[in-house]
Design a protein around this motif. Structure first.
Motif, PDB file in Angstrom:
ATOM      1  N   GLY A 138      -2.628 -85.350  12.876  1.00 36.63           N
ATOM      2  CA  GLY A 138      -3.402 -84.443  12.027  1.00 36.63           C
ATOM      3  C   GLY A 138      -4.044 -83.327  12.826  1.00 36.63           C
ATOM      4  N   VAL A 139      -4.854 -83.688  13.809  1.00 38.29           N
ATOM      5  CA  VAL A 139      -5.545 -82.677  14.621  1.00 38.29           C
ATOM      6  C   VAL A 139      -4.521 -81.851  15.406  1.00 38.29           C
ATOM      7  CG1 VAL A 139      -7.237 -82.285  16.452  1.00 38.29           C
ATOM      8  CG2 VAL A 139      -7.617 -84.087  14.777  1.00 38.29           C
ATOM      9  N   GLY A 140      -3.509 -82.537  15.936  1.00 36.44           N
ATOM     10  CA  GLY A 140      -2.478 -81.833  16.694  1.00 36.44           C
ATOM     11  C   GLY A 140      -1.785 -80.781  15.847  1.00 36.44           C
ATOM     12  N   PRO A 198      -5.337 -84.856  26.544  1.00 37.71           N
ATOM     13  CA  PRO A 198      -4.078 -84.277  27.062  1.00 37.71           C
ATOM     14  C   PRO A 198      -3.036 -84.068  25.968  1.00 37.71           C
ATOM     15  CG  PRO A 198      -4.730 -86.213  28.335  1.00 37.71           C
ATOM     16  CD  PRO A 198      -5.604 -86.180  27.137  1.00 37.71           C
ATOM     17  N   LEU A 199      -3.158 -84.821  24.880  1.00 32.66           N
ATOM     18  CA  LEU A 199      -2.178 -84.689  23.810  1.00 32.66           C
ATOM     19  C   LEU A 199      -2.572 -83.587  22.823  1.00 32.66           C
ATOM     20  CD1 LEU A 199      -1.679 -88.497  23.085  1.00 32.66           C
ATOM     21  CD2 LEU A 199      -0.204 -87.013  24.418  1.00 32.66           C
ATOM     22  N   LEU A 200      -3.863 -83.220  22.802  1.00 33.70           N
ATOM     23  CA  LEU A 200      -4.330 -82.267  21.786  1.00 33.70           C
ATOM     24  C   LEU A 200      -4.654 -80.894  22.352  1.00 33.70           C
ATOM     25  CD1 LEU A 200      -6.608 -84.615  19.637  1.00 33.70           C
ATOM     26  CD2 LEU A 200      -4.283 -83.842  19.162  1.00 33.70           C
ATOM     27  N   TYR A 224       5.523 -84.396  11.644  1.00 28.76           N
ATOM     28  CA  TYR A 224       6.393 -85.550  11.800  1.00 28.76           C
ATOM     29  C   TYR A 224       6.930 -85.696  13.223  1.00 28.76           C
ATOM     30  CZ  TYR A 224      11.457 -84.443  11.224  1.00 28.76           C
ATOM     31  OH  TYR A 224      12.754 -84.064  11.384  1.00 28.76           O
ATOM     32  N   TRP A 225       7.028 -84.604  13.962  1.00 29.17           N
ATOM     33  CA  TRP A 225       7.380 -84.764  15.376  1.00 29.17           C
ATOM     34  C   TRP A 225       6.257 -85.471  16.127  1.00 29.17           C
ATOM     35  CZ3 TRP A 225       9.310 -79.089  16.450  1.00 29.17           C
ATOM     36  CH2 TRP A 225      10.595 -78.950  15.897  1.00 29.17           C
ATOM     37  N   THR A 226       5.019 -85.120  15.812  1.00 31.48           N
ATOM     38  CA  THR A 226       3.893 -85.744  16.498  1.00 31.48           C
ATOM     39  C   THR A 226       3.770 -87.201  16.100  1.00 31.48           C
ATOM     40  OG1 THR A 226       2.818 -83.609  16.246  1.00 31.48           O
ATOM     41  CG2 THR A 226       1.502 -85.388  17.160  1.00 31.48           C
TER      42      THR A 226
END
Lengths: 293, 327
Positions: free
Chosen positions: A95-97, A157-159, A220-222
């Protein structure tokens, strides 16, 4: 007279040939659809079967009894952490990404698509060149940097890197913006609109379809991303669904595969829902830009 | 640009009223403003690029020539990493072999299926929409861990050789059941079959390409007496070659990078027969913490992908048919 008779017979023959071709065609595509969807149907069916039936009657798609307890059992997770935590983490990540990615991509795309500034062409081609870079090259130094910053085992690191937008989506939105008549911008400029004003009054409402496409793909990729969480999230309480499923099925001694299949099925629900509701955007996104699915 | 707006925005003021100096000044002022606005808008990407791409690329390039270990640090070793890769690391050789085998088999097979099904769906028959959706579903969910775990069970992973779904069907048909994950020759096929099953995206791109072939060409071919297959070889296939080429490049690059499926389904086993490049690199970097060596591997991967992409572009002029565009 005779000729017309012949003609109608010919037509009848034609129609019959078309009908048999049609039947042939539909039998073919239906068989292919069954082959394509069988594994998914098997997964869902297995998630509802009682434990002894899963491997006992392995190919059947209709459970002898609907064993919904599998879902309750699977939801308990492992190591005292329930799937509620894992799903929460995944929704946070995706969501945040996605929010970061789409907002930044739109802003950057406007800069490249509509503002003339010195160096824009060079930067644009550098940006496209980064598409060619394998993730493996960036992965190791990024890990070292984030490790130094103490960001390992957090979602940062992911966001945070997503605040820079995603090159593929930036490119897609730029193409979209270039299709919007420049006269709209000019009219707004005459009315005293600044570049920023034009962005949110004129361009933003026009690029909504492109943003929806970007949001769908990004989400959906995330959601399915595995490598990123695998590298950065080591504490089981931080696991996303993808990591949790891996850990859940890796322990070796699984008593109830029904519970495992239940969680596998559940993890696919958000993606399937997106597909059902936004199929048009997905299909057009791939067909027009070659976005990988 | 239309006349009134140009006057009002001052981009092109009427020439006779202005001296060249003023014009240059105005122009540069206007330019400056646009420069600032432009850089403000692209700044998220620009900052991200420097922090998360440019600096890491530089670090990675440096690491490739060191024996950097995440916990022990490291020092400059020159070309030793590359020497080790090509002379003494047997597993590296195996991973190259496994990766090439996968790319050579999975990419063409996936494209052939994608094209065949796209041709099948390129019709105005009723219900085609639903079949397109059905064939695309495996690709939507295909990258997920859930599907990878499911696939492993379908082929009888975790010691369920005789209980797996595929083997049950094979048994019903009267053939010998296959120990898919126990044999180096068959393990890689579970991954290739998974790749074929997910032909959805190239299929959609092919379909979009097929719809763009002008119907006049088919009509002209019909008038010349061409039949179904002749039309396919004479019209469809040549006009589709740019899209075949695009799909091929995209799928090849993706094939060289495949990771998740091998990680979850086979774990590189047995005997490193499915130890794909990205998987081996990950293990070296994050299990052994040999980040210098892994960085060198990453650069070789870039060179491999770049090499085959360049070759493909070179060869493309012999078979890709580009329509000359007139204005």
């Amino acid at each position: 007279m005779e000729q017309t008779l012949d003609f109608s017979a010919y037509k009848r023959h034609q129609r019959r040939a078309a009908l048999s071709r049609s039947i042939f065609y539909y039998v073919g595509v239906i068989i292919l659809a069954i082959v394509m969807l069988y594994p998914v149907a098997w997964l869902v069916a297995s998630s509802l079967k009682p434990a002894e039936e899963i491997w006992g009657n392995v190919t059947s798609l209709i459970p002898g009894a609907l064993h919904f307890e599998n879902y309750a059992e699977g939801w308990q997770g492992f190591g005292g952490i329930t799937f509620q935590i894992f799903f929460g983490n995944s929704f946070l990540h995706a969501g945040v990404g996605t929010l970061f990615t789409v907002v930044s991509s739109a802003i950057v795309a406007y800069g490249f698509g509509r503002v003339k500034f010195r160096g824009s062409k060079i930067w644009f081609s550098i940006m496209l060149m980064t598409l060619m870079l394998p993730a493996q090259i960036l992965m190791i130094p990024q890990y070292i940097i984030f490790n130094e910053l103490g960001w390992v085992n957090t979602f940062l690191p992911l966001l945070i890197p997503r605040l820079g937008g995603d090159v593929f989506f930036i490119f897609m939105i730029v193409q979209f913006i270039r299709g919007i008549p420049i006269e709209l911008d000019e009219a707004a400029m005459i009315d005293g609109c600044s570049k920023t004003g034009i962005f949110h009054r004129i361009i933003l409402p026009q690029i909504v379809p492109a943003l929806v496409t970007a949001a769908i793909f990004s989400f959906y990729w995330t959601w399915e991303d595995f490598l990123g969480p695998l590298v950065y999230l080591q504490n089981p309480e931080m696991y996303t669904v993808a990591l949790a499923l891996r850990a859940y099925t890796d322990v070796g001694s699984i008593n109830n595969w029904g519970a495992v299949f239940a969680m596998l099925t559940l993890s696919l629900v958000p993606v399937i829902l997106i597909f059902v509701f936004f199929q048009r955007y997905l299909v057009e996104g791939i067909a027009t830009t070659g976005l990988k699915g | 640009m239309s006349e009134p707006s140009a006057v009002l925005t001052g981009l092109n003021p009427p020439q006779e009223t202005l001296t060249p100096e003023i014009r240059a000044k105005r122009k540069s002022k206007d330019f400056k403003r646009n420069n600032l606005v432009g850089y403000l808008f692209v700044s998220p990407w620009l900052i991200g690029f420097f922090l998360f791409a440019f600096i890491p690329i530089a670090i990675s390039l440096y690491l490739a020539f060191t024996n950097y270990h995440l916990l022990r640090g490291g020092e400059w070793v020159g070309l030793a990493n590359f020497e080790r890769m090509f002379t003494s690391d047997i597993r590296y050789g195996r991973s190259i072999l496994a990766t090439f085998k996968y790319v050579i088999l999975a990419v063409p097979l996936r494209l052939v299926f994608a094209l065949a099904v796209a041709l099948l769906l390129n019709t105005k028959r009723r219900g085609v929409y639903w079949f397109r959706a059905a064939y695309y579903i495996p690709s939507v969910i295909g990258g997920s861990v859930a599907v990878a775990v499911m696939w492993r069970q379908l082929f009888g992973g975790d010691g369920r050789v005789s209980e797996g779904v595929i083997n049950t069907f094979i048994g019903v048909l009267g053939f010998e059941r296959i120990n898919w994950f126990g044999n180096p020759d068959t393990a890689i096929w579970t991954l290739i079959l998974l790749a074929i099953w997910q032909f959805g995206s190239p299929m959609l791109i092919f379909l979009a390409g097929l719809r763009q072939i002008p119907s006049e060409l088919y009509e002209a071919a019909s008038i010349d007496g061409a039949h179904g297959w002749q039309k396919f070889w004479g019209v469809t296939l040549p006009l589709l070659t740019p899209i075949i080429f695009f799909n091929f490049i995209m799928q090849m690059i993706a094939g060289f990078r495949v990771f998740t499926q091998a990680f979850v389904i086979t774990g590189g086993n047995p005997l490193d027969s499915t130890l794909f490049y990205a998987l081996y690199l990950y293990r070296r970097a994050f299990n052994d913490f040999q980040m210098g060596y892994a960085s060198a591997m990453a650069w070789v991967l870039l060179l491999i992908i770049g090499f085959f992409t360049a070759i493909s572009f070179r060869l493309s002029k012999y078979w890709v048919f580009y329509e000359t565009k007139e204005g």
